[in-house]
Design a protein around this motif. Sequence first.
Motif, PDB file in Angstrom:
ATOM      1  N   THR A   1      28.453   7.220  29.936  1.00  0.00           N
ATOM      2  CA  THR A   1      27.689   6.385  28.929  1.00  0.00           C
ATOM      3  C   THR A   1      28.530   4.930  28.720  1.00  0.00           C
ATOM      4  OG1 THR A   1      29.677   7.439  27.688  1.00  0.00           O
ATOM      5  CG2 THR A   1      27.496   8.644  27.399  1.00  0.00           C
ATOM      6  N   ASN A   2      27.661   3.962  27.981  1.00  0.00           N
ATOM      7  CA  ASN A   2      28.304   2.717  27.940  1.00  0.00           C
ATOM      8  C   ASN A   2      28.441   1.839  29.397  1.00  0.00           C
ATOM      9  OD1 ASN A   2      28.832   0.614  26.099  1.00  0.00           O
ATOM     10  ND2 ASN A   2      30.878   0.766  26.452  1.00  0.00           N
ATOM     11  N   THR A   3      27.556   2.330  30.121  1.00  0.00           N
ATOM     12  CA  THR A   3      27.540   1.826  31.780  1.00  0.00           C
ATOM     13  C   THR A   3      26.115   1.349  31.995  1.00  0.00           C
ATOM     14  OG1 THR A   3      27.144   3.820  32.655  1.00  0.00           O
ATOM     15  CG2 THR A   3      29.513   3.034  32.230  1.00  0.00           C
ATOM     16  N   LEU A   4      25.836   0.289  32.869  1.00  0.00           N
ATOM     17  CA  LEU A   4      24.404   0.152  33.337  1.00  0.00           C
ATOM     18  C   LEU A   4      23.838   1.148  33.999  1.00  0.00           C
ATOM     19  CD1 LEU A   4      24.471  -3.713  34.273  1.00  0.00           C
ATOM     20  CD2 LEU A   4      23.032  -2.363  32.415  1.00  0.00           C
TER      21      LEU A   4
ATOM     22  N   TRP B   1      16.473   4.000  24.623  1.00  0.00           N
ATOM     23  CA  TRP B   1      17.647   4.460  25.524  1.00  0.00           C
ATOM     24  C   TRP B   1      18.908   3.223  25.604  1.00  0.00           C
ATOM     25  CZ3 TRP B   1      19.714   8.710  26.168  1.00  0.00           C
ATOM     26  CH2 TRP B   1      20.543   9.067  27.448  1.00  0.00           C
ATOM     27  N   PRO B   2      18.439   2.094  26.013  1.00  0.00           N
ATOM     28  CA  PRO B   2      19.588   1.105  25.929  1.00  0.00           C
ATOM     29  C   PRO B   2      20.521   1.230  24.650  1.00  0.00           C
ATOM     30  CG  PRO B   2      17.915   0.359  27.137  1.00  0.00           C
ATOM     31  CD  PRO B   2      17.316   1.434  26.273  1.00  0.00           C
ATOM     32  N   LEU B   3      19.816   1.084  23.645  1.00  0.00           N
ATOM     33  CA  LEU B   3      20.364   1.229  22.293  1.00  0.00           C
ATOM     34  C   LEU B   3      21.149   2.383  22.088  1.00  0.00           C
ATOM     35  CD1 LEU B   3      20.565  -0.554  19.622  1.00  0.00           C
ATOM     36  CD2 LEU B   3      18.665   0.966  18.677  1.00  0.00           C
ATOM     37  N   ILE B   4      20.933   3.606  22.679  1.00  0.00           N
ATOM     38  CA  ILE B   4      21.535   4.910  22.215  1.00  0.00           C
ATOM     39  C   ILE B   4      22.790   4.814  23.214  1.00  0.00           C
ATOM     40  CG2 ILE B   4      21.554   7.347  22.682  1.00  0.00           C
ATOM     41  CD1 ILE B   4      18.483   7.038  21.382  1.00  0.00           C
ATOM     42  N   ILE B   5      22.489   4.662  24.620  1.00  0.00           N
ATOM     43  CA  ILE B   5      23.609   4.943  25.483  1.00  0.00           C
ATOM     44  C   ILE B   5      24.780   3.765  25.553  1.00  0.00           C
ATOM     45  CG2 ILE B   5      22.557   3.631  27.553  1.00  0.00           C
ATOM     46  CD1 ILE B   5      24.005   7.173  27.778  1.00  0.00           C
TER      47      ILE B   5
END
Length: 287
Positions: free
Chosen positions: A149-152, A224-228
């Motif tokens: 999480t919080n990674t590209l 998904w980018p907003l969540i992860i």
Amino acid sequence: MAAKAAKLRPAGAGTSGSSPFFQGLVFVLLALGGIVFLIPFVWMILSAFKPESEVLRIPPTLFPETFTMENFKNLFERMNFGVYLKNTLIVVLFSFVGLFLNAMAGFGFAKYRFKGREGLFYLVLATMMIPGQVTMIPVYLILNSIELTNTLVGVVLPGLVGAFGVFLFRQFMSTIPDELLEATRLDGASELRTFAQIVLPISKPILSVQAILTFIAGWNSFLWPLIIANDEKLYTLSVGLSLLKGQYDSNFALQMAGSAFMVVPILIIFAIFQKYIIDNYSISGMK
């Protein structure tokens, strides 16, 4: 018989639909409809090059009287759009990697015989019936358990392959003659070379379609980018555009620039690939 058939045919049958008047009427209606739908988009693009005072002018102007690039400059200086663009391009790049993975999976289902092939393929199809919103929480928990999480990597990984892409490639590649592939193998080509030099060139139509869909999905990735991602440095352009609307809701010129920056690349990609789609389908139709 021909004379008898002509007598039995209703008067005017087969002529009204192809008359020059009818064709001209359809053309005019479609042209007017296209212009009506095109005007807001053109106004958005042109407003991106106007200062804020001109965007708010009543009556509005179509073409900018004062041409400026200040709005796009502010996107990268005040809203950090450079970072958002880099992240989005990374997502798009890996989405194209996933495109070829989908193609390889589709080729495997189409041309290889192995135990459980049909059942596994139907299982892949069954995943299409599950809404993406249902799987987001389980996928998030899995990625969180492996510290992604919080990674590209966490942003890119869940969308790397998809059942719809595998299905499209499988259906198209099933039409490729087995004799062509066997002849290639008899010449000493490996399976990877057969796939790269024979299967992929033949599959240009479906590759073009999937390339457009893949680019649009990667370029517009938002939820998904907003969540992860918790860090703003990992946000994509869609998330950045949402932040722009929240922080500068009264600056319409800046919002027009952000929207134009999002939409124009999609149109360019579609304009590039649609030629290959039309050409290849025209050739397929003649065959």
